[in-house]
Design a protein around this motif. Structure first.
Motif, PDB file in Angstrom:
ATOM      1  N   TYR A 139       9.498  -2.709  -4.453  1.00 22.63           N
ATOM      2  CA  TYR A 139       9.626  -1.451  -5.195  1.00 22.63           C
ATOM      3  C   TYR A 139      10.518  -1.632  -6.422  1.00 22.63           C
ATOM      4  N   VAL A 140      11.634  -2.324  -6.241  1.00 23.40           N
ATOM      5  CA  VAL A 140      12.523  -2.565  -7.379  1.00 23.40           C
ATOM      6  C   VAL A 140      11.807  -3.368  -8.463  1.00 23.40           C
ATOM      7  N   TRP A 141      10.965  -4.314  -8.039  1.00 24.65           N
ATOM      8  CA  TRP A 141      10.212  -5.094  -9.021  1.00 24.65           C
ATOM      9  C   TRP A 141       9.256  -4.214  -9.808  1.00 24.65           C
ATOM     10  N   THR A 142       8.640  -3.234  -9.147  1.00 21.90           N
ATOM     11  CA  THR A 142       7.726  -2.336  -9.873  1.00 21.90           C
ATOM     12  C   THR A 142       8.486  -1.498 -10.898  1.00 21.90           C
ATOM     13  N   ILE A 143       9.791  -1.316 -10.683  1.00 22.34           N
ATOM     14  CA  ILE A 143      10.610  -0.551 -11.636  1.00 22.34           C
ATOM     15  C   ILE A 143      11.010  -1.398 -12.837  1.00 22.34           C
ATOM     16  N   VAL A 144      11.460  -2.633 -12.559  1.00 24.23           N
ATOM     17  CA  VAL A 144      12.021  -3.459 -13.637  1.00 24.23           C
ATOM     18  C   VAL A 144      10.957  -4.312 -14.330  1.00 24.23           C
ATOM     19  N   ALA A 145       9.822  -4.556 -13.672  1.00 25.52           N
ATOM     20  CA  ALA A 145       8.801  -5.447 -14.253  1.00 25.52           C
ATOM     21  C   ALA A 145       8.310  -4.982 -15.623  1.00 25.52           C
ATOM     22  N   PRO A 146       8.026  -3.669 -15.834  1.00 32.52           N
ATOM     23  CA  PRO A 146       7.560  -3.241 -17.162  1.00 32.52           C
ATOM     24  C   PRO A 146       8.562  -3.504 -18.272  1.00 32.52           C
ATOM     25  N   ARG A 147       9.848  -3.549 -17.948  1.00 28.24           N
ATOM     26  CA  ARG A 147      10.871  -3.790 -18.971  1.00 28.24           C
ATOM     27  C   ARG A 147      11.086  -5.291 -19.189  1.00 28.24           C
ATOM     28  N   ILE A 148      10.848  -6.091 -18.141  1.00 29.22           N
ATOM     29  CA  ILE A 148      11.043  -7.539 -18.268  1.00 29.22           C
ATOM     30  C   ILE A 148       9.827  -8.189 -18.900  1.00 29.22           C
ATOM     31  N   CYS A 149       8.644  -7.819 -18.392  1.00 24.37           N
ATOM     32  CA  CYS A 149       7.381  -8.387 -18.899  1.00 24.37           C
ATOM     33  C   CYS A 149       6.713  -7.349 -19.787  1.00 24.37           C
ATOM     34  N   THR A 150       7.244  -7.170 -20.978  1.00 25.93           N
ATOM     35  CA  THR A 150       6.775  -6.102 -21.860  1.00 25.93           C
ATOM     36  C   THR A 150       5.369  -6.354 -22.408  1.00 25.93           C
ATOM     37  N   SER A 151       4.924  -7.608 -22.390  1.00 22.32           N
ATOM     38  CA  SER A 151       3.606  -7.923 -22.930  1.00 22.32           C
ATOM     39  C   SER A 151       2.482  -7.670 -21.949  1.00 22.32           C
ATOM     40  N   ARG A 152       2.819  -7.314 -20.699  1.00 19.09           N
ATOM     41  CA  ARG A 152       1.796  -7.089 -19.681  1.00 19.09           C
ATOM     42  C   ARG A 152       1.734  -5.619 -19.302  1.00 19.09           C
ATOM     43  N   SER A 173       9.147   7.934 -10.215  1.00 22.33           N
ATOM     44  CA  SER A 173       9.891   9.182 -10.280  1.00 22.33           C
ATOM     45  C   SER A 173      10.708   9.341  -9.008  1.00 22.33           C
ATOM     46  N   LEU A 174      11.427  10.439  -8.916  1.00 24.81           N
ATOM     47  CA  LEU A 174      12.244  10.703  -7.738  1.00 24.81           C
ATOM     48  C   LEU A 174      11.369  10.798  -6.491  1.00 24.81           C
ATOM     49  N   LEU A 175      10.161  11.349  -6.629  1.00 29.86           N
ATOM     50  CA  LEU A 175       9.260  11.438  -5.480  1.00 29.86           C
ATOM     51  C   LEU A 175       8.901  10.049  -4.966  1.00 29.86           C
ATOM     52  N   THR A 176       8.621   9.130  -5.879  1.00 31.88           N
ATOM     53  CA  THR A 176       8.296   7.762  -5.479  1.00 31.88           C
ATOM     54  C   THR A 176       9.453   7.142  -4.707  1.00 31.88           C
ATOM     55  N   SER A 177      10.668   7.310  -5.232  1.00 33.74           N
ATOM     56  CA  SER A 177      11.847   6.767  -4.557  1.00 33.74           C
ATOM     57  C   SER A 177      12.054   7.410  -3.190  1.00 33.74           C
ATOM     58  N   CYS A 178      11.790   8.702  -3.085  1.00 36.93           N
ATOM     59  CA  CYS A 178      11.960   9.393  -1.808  1.00 36.93           C
ATOM     60  C   CYS A 178      10.987   8.866  -0.752  1.00 36.93           C
ATOM     61  N   ILE A 179       9.742   8.631  -1.161  1.00 36.51           N
ATOM     62  CA  ILE A 179       8.737   8.132  -0.217  1.00 36.51           C
ATOM     63  C   ILE A 179       9.107   6.728   0.257  1.00 36.51           C
ATOM     64  N   SER A 190       0.822  -1.211   0.000  1.00 29.50           N
ATOM     65  CA  SER A 190       0.000   0.000   0.000  1.00 29.50           C
ATOM     66  C   SER A 190       0.855   1.259   0.000  1.00 29.50           C
ATOM     67  N   PHE A 191       1.971   1.240   0.721  1.00 33.27           N
ATOM     68  CA  PHE A 191       2.855   2.407   0.731  1.00 33.27           C
ATOM     69  C   PHE A 191       3.438   2.665  -0.652  1.00 33.27           C
ATOM     70  N   ILE A 192       3.843   1.605  -1.322  1.00 31.77           N
ATOM     71  CA  ILE A 192       4.379   1.772  -2.675  1.00 31.77           C
ATOM     72  C   ILE A 192       3.283   2.271  -3.612  1.00 31.77           C
ATOM     73  N   ASP A 193       2.077   1.726  -3.448  1.00 29.81           N
ATOM     74  CA  ASP A 193       0.943   2.193  -4.246  1.00 29.81           C
ATOM     75  C   ASP A 193       0.663   3.666  -3.970  1.00 29.81           C
ATOM     76  N   ALA A 194       0.763   4.068  -2.699  1.00 34.22           N
ATOM     77  CA  ALA A 194       0.552   5.474  -2.343  1.00 34.22           C
ATOM     78  C   ALA A 194       1.605   6.361  -2.993  1.00 34.22           C
ATOM     79  N   ALA A 195       2.854   5.876  -3.008  1.00 30.37           N
ATOM     80  CA  ALA A 195       3.930   6.657  -3.614  1.00 30.37           C
ATOM     81  C   ALA A 195       3.664   6.915  -5.099  1.00 30.37           C
TER      82      ALA A 195
END
Length: 379
Positions: free
Chosen positions: A364-377, A231-237, A154-159
């Motif tokens: 959080y790291v998965w939310t960053i790399v997942a769009p590049r790894i699983c490009t079909s989703r 974004s940087l704000l997401t990483s900061c949170i 939820s915190f990552i979703d909030a960020a």
């Protein structure tokens, strides 16, 4: 008797508020979620009050079971009061979840029955002897860890949610975003420095702080060098939350001289209350059934035309109530310092906090790399 009055007044306030937003005997889904959250928060306050000032003076056999031969009997009684309220509230949420599985209207209606059952269940537990407190504490720690996982998500979703508020071509928004990020960075750097200064009583404290610094820097650099919605704000949170979890871990380490101060416990309660509120809010706005079912009604209007009235989606809120039940159990661990109030020593809070931090960074790291790894989703 005082407990019953406190619960009754809480329920009365909730019902009075509900009358203002009720429609055809039913609250809206969002209003119902707010009432459930209010019940959890107020019951937590009641538990805290009884723990500190009420329960230590209770003197009847069924309540005193398990506290006769301990060093601090008053703390044990306060602990037992918290456990009873936690168990009763969790059971109540599970019963509401079970009822909601049969009918979605139970989530937003039948408040009279639900309030009476809440009072009966929680009050009844005060007249049932609780044996095997240590076993309950071990189970509650596992359940609380599950709740922390949902809290991390939820915190990552909030960020990500807050980051979207600044997306646009407005220069003012950009300046505000940079100012907020700057404040976050300064606060994180100062906090890490204070952790090194104040918590160096054993090697693992310095190791945890160093790992936190490495994780914060690494995840932020990965975000800055990856084209994603983050974004940087997401990483900061996320980084600020990671630093808080590190503080929670090292401040509860057994190698610290003396006990945690009231100021530390108060700050922990405040931060946890905020995160709990966001967790329950975000959970309550999800469609747990997997799809939204819109109810379309055709109504005649004065000129004879037909209109479609799209009502609120009818959702299965079983998942929401399950999270609220685990939150009720987590409340008992928060107030009793993970079951150590009555004199027991444990590093449970330290390990739960630091492992939760590692999981939060991984997610959080998965939310960053997942769009590049699983490009079909889509993410």
């Amino acid at each position: 008797m005082g407990l019953c009055c406190a619960i009754f007044e809480t329920a009365s306030c909730a019902c009075t508020m509900g009358k203002c937003i009720v429609k055809d005997g039913q609250l809206s889904v969002k209003a119902a979620n707010a009432v459930y959250l209010l019940i959890l928060i107020v019951m937590t306050v009641v538990a805290f009050v009884l723990q500190e000032w009420g329960a230590p003076s209770f003197n009847f056999y069924l309540f005193n079971v398990g506290c006769e031969d301990v060093i601090d009997a008053a703390a044990c009684k306060g602990e037992n009061a918290v456990y009873r309220i936690s168990i009763g509230l969790a059971l109540w949420f599970l019963l509401v979840a079970l009822g909601n599985a049969c009918s979605s209207s139970i989530h937003t209606g039948m408040w009279g029955i639900k309030v009476v059952s809440l009072i009966a269940i929680v009050s009844g537990f005060f007249f049932i002897p609780i044996v095997g407190q240590d076993s309950y504490v071990q189970i509650a720690r596992v359940i609380s860890a599950l709740f922390l996982v949902s809290q991390i998500v939820s915190f990552i979703d909030a960020a990500y949610h807050w980051n979207r508020l600044f997306i646009g071509e407005s220069t003012t928004k950009l300046k505000l975003l940079l100012a907020i990020c700057g404040l976050f960075v300064v606060a994180i750097v100062i906090s890490l420095a204070l952790l090194y200064i104040n918590y160096h009583h054993c090697t693992r404290q310095e190791v945890f702080t160093t790992i936190t610094a490495v994780l914060v820097i690494s995840s932020t650099m990965l975000q800055l060098n990856t084209e994603t919605e983050s974004s940087l704000l997401t990483s900061c949170i996320v980084s600020a939350y990671a630093v808080y979890l590190c503080w929670s871990a090292v401040s509860s380490d057994e190698c610290n001289p003396g006990e945690q101060t009231k100021a530390q416990l108060t700050l922990a309660c405040v931060v946890t209350s905020i995160s709990l509120a966001w967790t329950c809010y975000s959970a309550g706005t999800k469609d747990w059934s997997g799809e939204e079912q819109l109810v379309v009604e055709e109504q005649l209007i004065e000129d004879g035309q037909l209109i479609e009235d799209e009502q609120e989606p009818k959702q299965s809120m079983v998942g929401f109530h399950m999270i609220m039940a685990t939150g009720s159990v987590y409340m008992s661990m928060l107030l009793t310092n993970w079951g150590t109030v009555s004199g027991h020593k444990s590093d449970a809070q330290m390990w739960v906090s630091i492992v939760s931090q590692w999981i939060s960074i991984i997610v959080y790291v998965w939310t960053i790399v997942a769009p590049r790894i699983c490009t079909s989703r889509e993410f």
